[in-house]
Design an enzyme around this catalytic site. Structure first.
Site, PDB file in Angstrom:
ATOM      1  N   ILE A  51       0.847  -1.209   0.000  1.00 53.70           N
ATOM      2  CA  ILE A  51       0.000   0.000   0.000  1.00 53.70           C
ATOM      3  C   ILE A  51       0.877   1.252   0.000  1.00 53.70           C
ATOM      4  O   ILE A  51       0.554   2.260  -0.631  1.00 53.70           O
ATOM      5  CB  ILE A  51      -0.978  -0.038   1.192  1.00 53.70           C
ATOM      6  N   ASN A  55      13.144  -0.860   5.375  1.00 51.41           N
ATOM      7  CA  ASN A  55      14.296  -1.753   5.629  1.00 51.41           C
ATOM      8  C   ASN A  55      14.434  -2.828   4.543  1.00 51.41           C
ATOM      9  O   ASN A  55      15.359  -3.638   4.589  1.00 51.41           O
ATOM     10  CB  ASN A  55      14.181  -2.418   7.011  1.00 51.41           C
ATOM     11  N   ASP A  68      15.735   0.737   9.601  1.00 51.24           N
ATOM     12  CA  ASP A  68      14.765  -0.087  10.316  1.00 51.24           C
ATOM     13  C   ASP A  68      14.249   0.724  11.506  1.00 51.24           C
ATOM     14  O   ASP A  68      15.043   1.299  12.257  1.00 51.24           O
ATOM     15  CB  ASP A  68      15.476  -1.364  10.797  1.00 51.24           C
ATOM     16  N   ALA A  99       4.988   0.997   7.526  1.00 50.96           N
ATOM     17  CA  ALA A  99       5.925  -0.095   7.796  1.00 50.96           C
ATOM     18  C   ALA A  99       5.450  -0.950   8.972  1.00 50.96           C
ATOM     19  O   ALA A  99       5.288  -0.437  10.077  1.00 50.96           O
ATOM     20  CB  ALA A  99       7.308   0.482   8.117  1.00 50.96           C
ATOM     21  N   ALA A 100       5.239  -2.233   8.727  1.00 51.17           N
ATOM     22  CA  ALA A 100       4.789  -3.140   9.794  1.00 51.17           C
ATOM     23  C   ALA A 100       4.792  -4.561   9.263  1.00 51.17           C
ATOM     24  O   ALA A 100       4.784  -4.777   8.052  1.00 51.17           O
ATOM     25  CB  ALA A 100       3.366  -2.781  10.232  1.00 51.17           C
ATOM     26  N   TYR A 148      -1.092  -9.337  16.003  1.00 53.08           N
ATOM     27  CA  TYR A 148      -1.027  -8.321  14.938  1.00 53.08           C
ATOM     28  C   TYR A 148      -2.003  -7.181  15.247  1.00 53.08           C
ATOM     29  O   TYR A 148      -1.618  -6.004  15.317  1.00 53.08           O
ATOM     30  CB  TYR A 148      -1.351  -8.970  13.582  1.00 53.08           C
ATOM     31  N   GLN A 189      -7.665 -23.328  -1.642  1.00 56.55           N
ATOM     32  CA  GLN A 189      -8.431 -23.958  -0.561  1.00 56.55           C
ATOM     33  C   GLN A 189      -9.416 -22.938  -0.007  1.00 56.55           C
ATOM     34  O   GLN A 189      -9.038 -21.788   0.231  1.00 56.55           O
ATOM     35  CB  GLN A 189      -7.499 -24.388   0.562  1.00 56.55           C
ATOM     36  N   ARG A 240      -9.733 -21.618   9.003  1.00 52.12           N
ATOM     37  CA  ARG A 240      -8.441 -21.086   9.451  1.00 52.12           C
ATOM     38  C   ARG A 240      -8.681 -20.450  10.819  1.00 52.12           C
ATOM     39  O   ARG A 240      -9.573 -19.602  10.958  1.00 52.12           O
ATOM     40  CB  ARG A 240      -7.965 -20.038   8.438  1.00 52.12           C
TER      41      ARG A 240
HETATM   42  N1  UFG Z   1      -9.083 -17.565   2.471  1.00 48.79           N
HETATM   43  C1  UFG Z   1      -9.323 -18.821   1.941  1.00 48.79           C
HETATM   44  N2  UFG Z   1      -8.286 -19.445   1.319  1.00 48.79           N
HETATM   45  C2  UFG Z   1      -7.038 -18.902   1.213  1.00 48.79           C
HETATM   46  C3  UFG Z   1      -6.806 -17.612   1.761  1.00 48.79           C
HETATM   47  C4  UFG Z   1      -7.850 -16.975   2.397  1.00 48.79           C
HETATM   48  O1  UFG Z   1     -10.423 -19.341   2.002  1.00 48.79           O
HETATM   49  O2  UFG Z   1      -6.139 -19.555   0.649  1.00 48.79           O
HETATM   50  C5  UFG Z   1     -10.200 -16.854   3.108  1.00 48.79           C
HETATM   51  C6  UFG Z   1      -9.938 -16.492   4.546  1.00 48.79           C
HETATM   52  O3  UFG Z   1     -10.293 -17.541   5.393  1.00 48.79           O
HETATM   53  C7  UFG Z   1     -10.814 -15.239   4.704  1.00 48.79           C
HETATM   54  C8  UFG Z   1     -10.805 -14.610   3.301  1.00 48.79           C
HETATM   55  O4  UFG Z   1     -10.378 -15.635   2.432  1.00 48.79           O
HETATM   56  O5  UFG Z   1     -12.115 -15.614   5.002  1.00 48.79           O
HETATM   57  C9  UFG Z   1      -9.842 -13.453   3.187  1.00 48.79           C
HETATM   58  O6  UFG Z   1      -8.581 -13.871   3.674  1.00 48.79           O
HETATM   59  P1  UFG Z   1      -7.265 -13.005   3.521  1.00 48.79           P
HETATM   60  O7  UFG Z   1      -6.152 -13.792   4.134  1.00 48.79           O
HETATM   61  O8  UFG Z   1      -7.120 -12.535   2.121  1.00 48.79           O
HETATM   62  O9  UFG Z   1      -7.577 -11.724   4.391  1.00 48.79           O
HETATM   63  P2  UFG Z   1      -8.019 -11.641   5.919  1.00 48.79           P
HETATM   64  O10 UFG Z   1      -9.457 -11.270   5.906  1.00 48.79           O
HETATM   65  O11 UFG Z   1      -7.639 -12.807   6.728  1.00 48.79           O
HETATM   66  O12 UFG Z   1      -7.029 -10.526   6.394  1.00 48.79           O
HETATM   67  C10 UFG Z   1      -7.320  -9.202   6.211  1.00 48.79           C
HETATM   68  C11 UFG Z   1      -6.034  -8.402   6.115  1.00 48.79           C
HETATM   69  C12 UFG Z   1      -5.280  -8.459   7.418  1.00 48.79           C
HETATM   70  C13 UFG Z   1      -6.186  -8.027   8.498  1.00 48.79           C
HETATM   71  C14 UFG Z   1      -7.377  -8.938   8.525  1.00 48.79           C
HETATM   72  C15 UFG Z   1      -8.350  -8.627   9.600  1.00 48.79           C
HETATM   73  O13 UFG Z   1      -5.253  -8.910   5.079  1.00 48.79           O
HETATM   74  O14 UFG Z   1      -4.169  -7.606   7.358  1.00 48.79           O
HETATM   75  O15 UFG Z   1      -8.061  -8.810   7.293  1.00 48.79           O
HETATM   76  O16 UFG Z   1      -8.951  -9.817  10.013  1.00 48.79           O
HETATM   77  F1  UFG Z   1      -5.574  -8.098   9.685  1.00 48.79           F
END
Ligand code: UFG
Length: 323
Positions: free
Chosen positions: A12, A32, A51, A74-75, A141, A204, A276
């Site tokens: 971003i 970094n 950093d 940065a994070a 996080y 998946q 997950r």
């Molecule tokens: N998902 C799958 N298969 C995959 C990857 C993701 O089914 O291979 C699903 C996840 O379970 C979730 C959705 O797709 O339901 C979105 O997943 P992402 O990993 O793309 O994103 P997240 O919602 O987990 O994460 C986002 C941001 C994070 C933030 C988070 C808050 O990327 O930085 O939302 O929960 F912290």
């Protein structure tokens, strides 16, 4: 304005750097290069390698740059990883962030736009989520981001630093030049596109037994250009405090896969797998406050164009940035 962008080599940060430069600002990227990419930095930007965990280094850079404002991207940003190595997340996201603000105090910089996240809310009691929702993160996080938000409130009240917290929902999409390249990749849209590119066999689906219309999780996908626009709006004026950034529409994992099949013309095999851990069923923003106060209107809000922009970038960059 003269802007210091931490994490300007990241997903971003790179796009916001480009947009700040297009708007006529002077930009120095501080990064970094641990997870960001040198070639993701717009050639017009100045670069300081360093950093944030090194207090002296950020203080030196701040003293040289003397920015009017800081944009702090940065994070570390992987929920799953933060459950494995929490101390790493608190060191980088919290201690690094505090070092940055201390350096701002010394140099007299009074404005920061901070990348926060919907992960600070945890499992929300109601959707769409407003900024008044209770913040109870469910992973280090989200907690590390919330901790820095809390510190910044006090720096604002007692030290006069104006701090805007932009709580992103699911950042996605790409510009012609810059896109998403994480290693390892864990985010849904780039994983799906890797299947379409033939780099993975299948995607998946993490759970199809959630209490949602099709049983898969709902997320609010927001284009990084819209996120970047919000940063630029937050920079001007006297703004401070939290703003949710999302489109207000929840798309399921199955919706995203279906849309990607249409956009790419590829069958994209998908298989239902276990849930997950830590995934909330629904994360959908109310961005009313950003609309009303910042005058922010997301313009790239349909899933098809979001995925199309990411697909164009991934086709141009099948190996990502290659560094
Ligand atoms: N998902 C799958 N298969 C995959 C990857 C993701 O089914 O291979 C699903 C996840 O379970 C979730 C959705 O797709 O339901 C979105 O997943 P992402 O990993 O793309 O994103 P997240 O919602 O987990 O994460 C986002 C941001 C994070 C933030 C988070 C808050 O990327 O930085 O939302 O929960 F912290």
């Amino acid at each position: 304005m003269r802007i210091l962008v931490t994490g300007g080599a990241g997903y971003i940060g790179s796009v916001t750097t480009e947009m700040l430069l297009d708007a006529g600002h002077e930009v120095t990227v501080f990064d970094n290069f641990e997870r960001g990419h040198r070639s993701a930095i717009d050639v017009r930007a100045n670069v300081e390698e360093g950093d944030l965990r090194n207090r002296t280094r950020i203080a030196e850079a701040m003293a040289v740059i003397k920015p009017d404002a800081v944009m702090h991207f940065a994070a570390y940003a992987l929920v799953g990883e933060s459950m494995e190595v929490p101390e790493t997340y608190f060191q980088n996201n919290l201690v690094g962030g505090l070092n940055l603000v201390d350096a701002m105090l010394v140099s007299g910089c009074k404005k920061i736009v901070f990348s926060s996240t919907c992960a600070t809310y945890g499992q929300p009691d109601r959707v769409p989520i407003t900024e008044e929702e209770m913040q109870k993160p469910e992973n280090p996080y989200g907690e590390s981001k919330l901790a820095l938000e809390k510190a910044l409130r006090w720096y604002e009240e007692l030290r006069g630093i104006k701090a805007v917290f932009l709580r992103y929902f699911n950042a996605c999409g790409a510009t012609a030049k810059f896109g998403e390249d994480h290693d390892p990749e864990t985010h849904l849209i780039p994983i799906i596109l890797q299947v379409a590119l033939g780099k993975r066999e299948e995607v998946q689906i993490f759970g199809d037994d959630y209490e949602t219309p099709d049983g898969t999780c709902l997320r609010d996908y927001i284009h990084i250009v819209d996120l970047s626009r919000a940063h630029i709006l937050a920079l001007t004026g006297d703004h401070s405090g939290p703003f949710n950034l999302g489109n207000g529409t929840g798309y399921s994992v199955k919706d995203v896969i279906e849309t990607a099949r249409r956009v790419t013309g590829h069958p994209i095999p998908a298989r239902v797998a276990a849930r997950r851990p830590g995934d909330p069923a629904r994360l959908i923003a109310s961005a009313q406050k950003a609309h009303d106060v910042l005058g922010w209107r997301p313009g790239l809000d349909d899933l098809e164009s979001i995925i199309k922009s990411a697909w164009d970038w991934h086709q141009e960059h099948p190996e990502g940035y290659g560094d």
